[in-house]
Scaffold this motif. Sequence first.
Motif, PDB file in Angstrom:
ATOM      1  N   TYR A 122       6.337  13.283  -1.135  1.00 13.97           N
ATOM      2  CA  TYR A 122       6.954  12.000  -0.865  1.00 13.97           C
ATOM      3  C   TYR A 122       6.017  10.910  -1.379  1.00 13.97           C
ATOM      4  N   MET A 123       6.605   9.889  -1.962  1.00 13.44           N
ATOM      5  CA  MET A 123       5.867   8.657  -2.188  1.00 13.44           C
ATOM      6  C   MET A 123       6.343   7.738  -1.080  1.00 13.44           C
ATOM      7  N   MET A 124       5.393   7.216  -0.319  1.00 17.24           N
ATOM      8  CA  MET A 124       5.720   6.345   0.806  1.00 17.24           C
ATOM      9  C   MET A 124       5.025   5.006   0.593  1.00 17.24           C
ATOM     10  N   GLY A 125       5.686   3.936   1.005  1.00 16.52           N
ATOM     11  CA  GLY A 125       5.125   2.608   0.822  1.00 16.52           C
ATOM     12  C   GLY A 125       5.198   1.778   2.083  1.00 16.52           C
ATOM     13  N   LEU A 126       4.329   0.776   2.119  1.00 17.53           N
ATOM     14  CA  LEU A 126       4.269  -0.158   3.239  1.00 17.53           C
ATOM     15  C   LEU A 126       3.950  -1.544   2.675  1.00 17.53           C
ATOM     16  N   GLU A 149       9.903   6.314  -0.241  1.00 25.27           N
ATOM     17  CA  GLU A 149      10.499   5.616  -1.368  1.00 25.27           C
ATOM     18  C   GLU A 149      11.091   6.602  -2.373  1.00 25.27           C
ATOM     19  N   GLY A 150      10.730   7.852  -2.229  1.00 18.52           N
ATOM     20  CA  GLY A 150      11.262   8.856  -3.134  1.00 18.52           C
ATOM     21  C   GLY A 150      10.547  10.175  -2.935  1.00 18.52           C
ATOM     22  N   CYS A 151      11.133  11.210  -3.532  1.00 18.97           N
ATOM     23  CA  CYS A 151      10.532  12.541  -3.488  1.00 18.97           C
ATOM     24  C   CYS A 151      10.268  12.973  -4.926  1.00 18.97           C
ATOM     25  N   LEU A 152       9.033  13.294  -5.197  1.00 21.19           N
ATOM     26  CA  LEU A 152       8.612  13.732  -6.521  1.00 21.19           C
ATOM     27  C   LEU A 152       8.597  15.259  -6.538  1.00 21.19           C
ATOM     28  N   LYS A 153       9.476  15.860  -7.305  1.00 19.44           N
ATOM     29  CA  LYS A 153       9.629  17.314  -7.352  1.00 19.44           C
ATOM     30  C   LYS A 153       8.495  17.951  -8.155  1.00 19.44           C
ATOM     31  N   ASP A 154       7.905  19.021  -7.598  1.00 25.39           N
ATOM     32  CA  ASP A 154       6.832  19.773  -8.269  1.00 25.39           C
ATOM     33  C   ASP A 154       5.792  18.839  -8.888  1.00 25.39           C
ATOM     34  N   ILE A 207       0.878  -1.175   0.000  1.00 21.43           N
ATOM     35  CA  ILE A 207       0.000   0.000   0.000  1.00 21.43           C
ATOM     36  C   ILE A 207       0.911   1.219   0.000  1.00 21.43           C
ATOM     37  N   TYR A 208       0.582   2.183  -0.849  1.00 22.09           N
ATOM     38  CA  TYR A 208       1.423   3.376  -0.973  1.00 22.09           C
ATOM     39  C   TYR A 208       0.564   4.630  -0.851  1.00 22.09           C
ATOM     40  N   LEU A 209       1.248   5.744  -0.682  1.00 25.10           N
ATOM     41  CA  LEU A 209       0.560   7.029  -0.589  1.00 25.10           C
ATOM     42  C   LEU A 209       1.485   8.132  -1.055  1.00 25.10           C
ATOM     43  N   TYR A 210       0.870   9.278  -1.329  1.00 28.92           N
ATOM     44  CA  TYR A 210       1.599  10.500  -1.648  1.00 28.92           C
ATOM     45  C   TYR A 210       1.272  11.508  -0.561  1.00 28.92           C
ATOM     46  N   VAL A 211       2.276  12.244  -0.103  1.00 33.36           N
ATOM     47  CA  VAL A 211       2.055  13.252   0.930  1.00 33.36           C
ATOM     48  C   VAL A 211       2.973  14.440   0.664  1.00 33.36           C
TER      49      VAL A 211
END
Length: 174
Positions: A154-158, A137-142, A114-118
């Motif tokens: 941030y894209m975060m995953g679990l 898991e990474g940082c998505l710029k703009d 399961i992932y999310l963007y914040v």
Amino acid sequence: MNIRPLEKKDLPHIYQQKNSRSVMALWFEEPYNSFDELSILYDRHVLDQTERRFVIEKDGVFAGVVELMEINTIHRHAEIQIIIDKKFQGHGLAQAGMRAGIEYGFNVLNLHKIYLYVDVENAAAVHIYKKIGFVEEGCLKDHFFAEGQYHDSYMMGLFADDFRGKIAVPVKAD
């Protein structure tokens, strides 16, 4: 706290959330939907197998929504989103609601991840997500445009195994 499936009777609460610029900015979505549009969207999506929407209740009162979106049964992953009404914030409902949505995703839908963007500047949310076990898991710029400007996200995953290990209750030996 209790979660249950979103029903048509909940649309007035969703309407309030969808028409709040500050709330929708957290989801990186455009605010301002008409109630008619919201009803049509509900009817169109109620049977969509790539989405699950749950109402978070506190003492029988609507307190927020947790959603699993973009459910992919081949790759076994989905995005999770949550909104807690302002009057219920600070009572631990975000963390409890996220956990309930995650447990549903892993234990009922058999998801692997399961992932999310914040928004990187939403420190309170990032703190809650890390506490639950999500990792950056990474940082998505703009990556998202909200409130008149671009935001890094941030894209975060679990993963299911990590979540289960984090909440596993030790069995007492006899």
